[in-house]
Scaffold this active site. Structure first.
Site, PDB file in Angstrom:
ATOM      1  N   ASP A 205    -113.485 -85.241 -31.334  1.00  0.00           N
ATOM      2  CA  ASP A 205    -112.620 -85.661 -32.436  1.00  0.00           C
ATOM      3  C   ASP A 205    -111.505 -84.637 -32.508  1.00  0.00           C
ATOM      4  O   ASP A 205    -111.488 -83.676 -31.715  1.00  0.00           O
ATOM      5  CB  ASP A 205    -113.412 -85.765 -33.756  1.00  0.00           C
ATOM      6  CG  ASP A 205    -112.869 -86.876 -34.639  1.00  0.00           C
ATOM      7  OD1 ASP A 205    -111.655 -86.868 -34.902  1.00  0.00           O
ATOM      8  OD2 ASP A 205    -113.647 -87.752 -35.052  1.00  0.00           O
ATOM      9  N   HIS A 295    -107.832 -89.884 -32.624  1.00  0.00           N
ATOM     10  CA  HIS A 295    -108.786 -88.762 -32.740  1.00  0.00           C
ATOM     11  C   HIS A 295    -108.951 -87.998 -31.419  1.00  0.00           C
ATOM     12  O   HIS A 295    -110.050 -87.606 -31.051  1.00  0.00           O
ATOM     13  CB  HIS A 295    -110.159 -89.274 -33.204  1.00  0.00           C
ATOM     14  CG  HIS A 295    -110.176 -89.813 -34.599  1.00  0.00           C
ATOM     15  ND1 HIS A 295    -110.123 -89.013 -35.706  1.00  0.00           N
ATOM     16  CD2 HIS A 295    -110.241 -91.076 -35.074  1.00  0.00           C
ATOM     17  CE1 HIS A 295    -110.170 -89.759 -36.799  1.00  0.00           C
ATOM     18  NE2 HIS A 295    -110.227 -91.020 -36.449  1.00  0.00           N
ATOM     19  N   GLU A 355    -109.314 -95.745 -36.800  1.00  0.00           N
ATOM     20  CA  GLU A 355    -108.274 -94.946 -37.451  1.00  0.00           C
ATOM     21  C   GLU A 355    -107.169 -94.497 -36.487  1.00  0.00           C
ATOM     22  O   GLU A 355    -106.972 -93.296 -36.273  1.00  0.00           O
ATOM     23  CB  GLU A 355    -108.927 -93.719 -38.108  1.00  0.00           C
ATOM     24  CG  GLU A 355    -109.943 -94.108 -39.156  1.00  0.00           C
ATOM     25  CD  GLU A 355    -110.613 -92.911 -39.807  1.00  0.00           C
ATOM     26  OE1 GLU A 355    -110.956 -93.007 -40.979  1.00  0.00           O
ATOM     27  OE2 GLU A 355    -110.811 -91.878 -39.143  1.00  0.00           O
TER      28      GLU A 355
HETATM   29  C1  ACM Z   1    -115.227 -93.646 -39.258  1.00  0.00           C
HETATM   30  O1  ACM Z   1    -115.874 -93.260 -40.255  1.00  0.00           O
HETATM   31  N1  ACM Z   1    -113.957 -93.286 -39.115  1.00  0.00           N
HETATM   32  C2  ACM Z   1    -115.804 -94.521 -38.272  1.00  0.00           C
END
Ligand code: ACM
Ligand code: ZN
Length: 771
Positions: A205, A295, A355
């Site tokens: 991440d 990410h 995201e």
């Molecule tokens: C997440 O909680 N962004 C999958």
């Protein structure tokens, strides 16, 4: 403590027709207390005594790892050497039966007076049977040190069992905070104890890249280490402010480079292989996630040609993503997964794909060219194109793709499985399954194990309905199961991780394993408290149940008794009245305390080993009955809701922006027309039918406050996940001004429940509100 033999025969016998007892005689064996609840338990008379030198027989060489695992589990506390031998005459016999249900995890266990047999048709079934056997022993069987004086007896019993779902998972984010291989193994051990069988490993991440990729060494050389970030600093602040070492950043994960302190770590590929093997012995599949195209900060900042532009960092909400327009970026992504795929010998790979900040894609000539060439109209379609591109690569290597439910946007391919996490997108799971795609539940409000636990969180998870009747039979057949996600932004240590995950993990295990028709909260709660003894011996830092019997604000007139309770009778409650945090030296709560003056209490439970639990603050306010508003002349029943459009982080900010629209509502609720980032101010009168002390429960996601007579009664302010706070006020009969302020970032939750002095919920249909 209740007697579990009594429980097995009487309470459970009444609740669950499938549990029958052939004997009511008391024995000295441990009472039966198993999580997740097995399908059928028949207790018989007598017991089995484990002794040194007994054998574990295996009918097939493939069962050797399971047998050795069982031997090692039993050896720690007993000190016994149990040898594993092939054949059918072990004192404890593992028998692979072709005739047995092929369903993963199903097994039967027979404990007789002379021997024990576990039968199953698959490896996972033996592991499940071993965990049941383990839980039939007294909790001390979990001791890491030998207990030579103990005898190790088991109740004679026959258990047949099978899981409801094949996906019983836990996700661990090792990016935001790093967990060493031994720490990961410790979590796998606990997952196995509760028959959880999927470990979803969120390996990368923005805050850290945790897996060695030989072709791209900078991912770990640079990407696995960071100076302390705001999340680290918040953890360190809480460690001090809350007198809680669990928030400290573990010193062994720090290193000094040229005078700078860096925090982090990563797994070599050899360590990954070792952990995958360790999990496999425990019946657990490991599903890696290298989150992309968003990410990916370690990748885009350390390698050229991966992001749209040379400048990388943070956009409005998320980091610069991979550039799906550049072939070099696609090659990079495939090269990374080419090293990942051979390490994880399972069916599924998780691409992440949540995201994604798409502003770069709008500006990037390569992205725009890709869209033109591929006939893609929107950046959502470009995201979908990227997901399909990677999915094709996975399929070529014999793997199926899982993605967060954002992968629905722009179209799903036939073989993709979604993980539904966005509570505010409830249509994702019905939509995906209607298209024939598989789905896994992890809605954030109930299944995010990093969300602060409260009085209701275990029950909210336990009572969540998976695969509801509103889905067709075909849709239900596409639901693989559910998982709990542990995001670690604010979880820097194993102790904190265990505190956040337990006891919710037990509820998750029962939710995904047991037949819902047999599951009852009260019964589960008793078994959960029974399991605490086992977790205590294992040294697991589970969160003790809430202290109860009080609200954030308690009103009284004259004098009152302060009564504190806890469903776990083994804890000790300490308190202060000067606002300081209670320690073991603070006064002990020993029973109801009479008070006649306003008093603030700070309460804290302590386990028998002295480990402190949560801090609870409660105010007891001496009041007179507040007079009604004699001039009030409302015209209508219901309330007025004023919508202020904007992104707020406190209720005080809402009314700095003029209202956009006004609605009539019959209750404290979000009007259906109000969407997006919102502020709401709901006003009117509450009609109090008789003088007394009224109780208000305000539930919201994000923040809210309740005012009565222009005084704050419930303060539930600040950005947060669903949280309920209760408060009281002494009120005279008549109309009192009421106001609720509320804000939310992305379509949340608001609810107010009012209880009269007798504890009865007041019904809005009887017109309690007016304006
Ligand atoms: C997440 O909680 N962004 C999958
Ligand atoms: Zn681009």
């Amino acid at each position: 403590m209740y007697k579990r033999l009594f429980f097995a025969c009487t309470i459970a016998g009444a609740l669950f027709a499938n549990i029958s007892c052939t004997s009511t005689q008391e024995t000295s064996v441990a009472d039966i207390n198993i999580i997740p609840l097995p399908k059928s338990v028949t207790q018989e008379s007598g017991s089995f005594l484990l002794t040194d030198g007994m054998t574990i027989g295996i009918s097939d060489p493939s069962l050797k790892p399971a047998a050795e695992y069982l031997a090692s589990l039993l050896a720690r506390s007993t000190g016994y050497h149990l040898s594993v031998k092939e054949g059918l005459d072990g004192d404890i016999q593992l028998s692979l039966a072709d005739s047995f249900s092929p369903k993963e995890g199903s097994y039967s266990l027979h404990v007789g007076k002379k021997n024990i047999t576990i039968s199953s048709g698959n490896y996972g079934g033996f592991i499940a049977g071993i965990q049941t056997l383990r839980q039939l022993f007294p909790a001390e069987i979990e001791s890491a040190v030998e207990l030579p004086g103990n005898t190790w007896a088991l109740p004679a019993v026959t258990i047949t069992d099978e899981p409801r779902f094949s996906w019983r998972g836990v996700m661990l984010d090792v990016s935001r905070h790093f967990y060493s291989p031994d720490e990961v193994k410790e979590l796998l051990d606990l997952m196995a104890l509760y028959k959880l069988n999927k470990f979803h490993w969120h390996l990368t991440d923005d805050q850290g890249w945790r897996i060695e990729i030989k072709k791209y060494p900078l991912l770990t050389e640079k990407g696995a280490w960071r100076p302390f970030n705001s999340q680290d600093r918040e953890c360190m602040r809480r460690a001090k402010a809350e007198d809680n070492k669990d928030f400290e950043i573990p010193a062994e994960k720090l290193r000094i480079v040229q005078g700078d302190t860096l925090y982090g770590g990563f797994y070599t590929q050899e360590e990954i292989k070792d952990i995958v093997k360790y999990a496999g012995i425990r019946g657990i599949d490991v599903i890696p996630e290298i989150d992309m195209p968003g990410h990916m900060l370690a990748a885009v900042s350390n390698y050229n040609g991966v992001s749209c532009f040379a400048q990388t960092g943070w956009g409005k909400s998320f980091s610069s993503p991979v550039c799906p327009g550049k072939d070099s970026a696609l090659e990079f992504c495939k090269n990374v997964y080419a090293e990942i795929i051979p390490l994880f010998p399972y069916k599924y790979i998780h691409l992440g794909a949540d995201e994604v900040e798409k502003t770069n894609w709008k500006k990037c000539p390569d992205c725009q060219k890709r869209m033109k060439d591929e006939g893609l109209k929107t950046e959502e379609e470009l995201q979908s194109w990227f997901v399909h591109y990677m999915e094709h690569f996975f399929n070529e290597h014999g793997k199926n793709l899982i993605g967060w439910d954002e992968i629905l946007e722009g179209g799903l391919s036939e073989t993709a499985t979604i993980m539904w996490w966005r509570n505010w997108h409830p249509q994702s799971l019905p939509e995906a399954t209607a298209q024939g795609n598989q789905a896994i539940y992890c809605p954030n409000a109930n299944f995010y194990l990093d969300v602060q636990q409260d009085r209701k969180s275990v029950r909210n998870l336990y009572e969540y309905v998976l695969a509801p009747d509103s889905l067709s039979e075909e849709q239900r057949s596409l639901i693989l199961g559910a998982q709990g996600n542990i995001w670690c932004e604010w979880i820097p240590s194993v102790a904190r991780l265990q505190y956040m995950a337990f006891p919710r993990v037990m509820a998750l295990a029962e939710k995904t394993w047991s037949d819902p028709a047999m599951c009852y909260w009260d019964d589960f709660q008793k078994r959960m408290i029974g399991q605490f003894a086992r977790l205590n011996v294992l040294g697991v830092n589970y969160r003790t149940p809430d202290l109860e019997g009080f609200h954030a604000v308690n009103a009284f007139v004259g004098e009152t008794d302060v009564r504190i309770t806890c469903v776990d009778p083994s804890i000790e409650i300490h308190y202060t009245t000067d606002g300081t945090i209670p320690t073991l030296e603070s006064p002990v709560y020993e029973g109801p305390m009479k008070i006649s003056e306003s008093t603030d209490y700070t309460l804290r439970s302590f386990k028998s080993d002295g480990k402190a639990g949560d801090i609870f603050r409660t105010r007891y306010l001496k009041q007179e009955y507040a007079p009604a508003d004699a001039d009030a002349q409302p015209q209508k029943t219901g309330l007025q809701a004023m919508w202020h459009e904007g992104r707020f982080d406190s209720c005080a900010a809402i009314q700095k922006i003029p209202a956009k629209a006004t609605f009539e509502v019959s209750d404290v609720t979000i009007p259906s027309e109000v969407k997006g980032d919102i502020g709401l101010v709901i006003k009117g009168y509450i009609n109090i039918p008789a003088e007394g002390i009224y109780t208000f429960y305000l539930l919201s996601d994000d923040g809210s406050i309740l005012k009565i007579d222009d005084e704050i009664v419930v303060d539930n302010d600040g950005p947060h996940a669903p949280a309920e706070i209760s408060g009281q006020k002494a009120l005279a009969k008549g109309l009192h001004p009421i106001e609720v302020q509320y804000f939310d970032y992305n379509g949340g939750l608001l609810q107010l429940n009012v209880y009269d002095p007798s504890g009865k919920k007041m019904d809005v249909n009887t017109g309690i509100y007016a304006y």
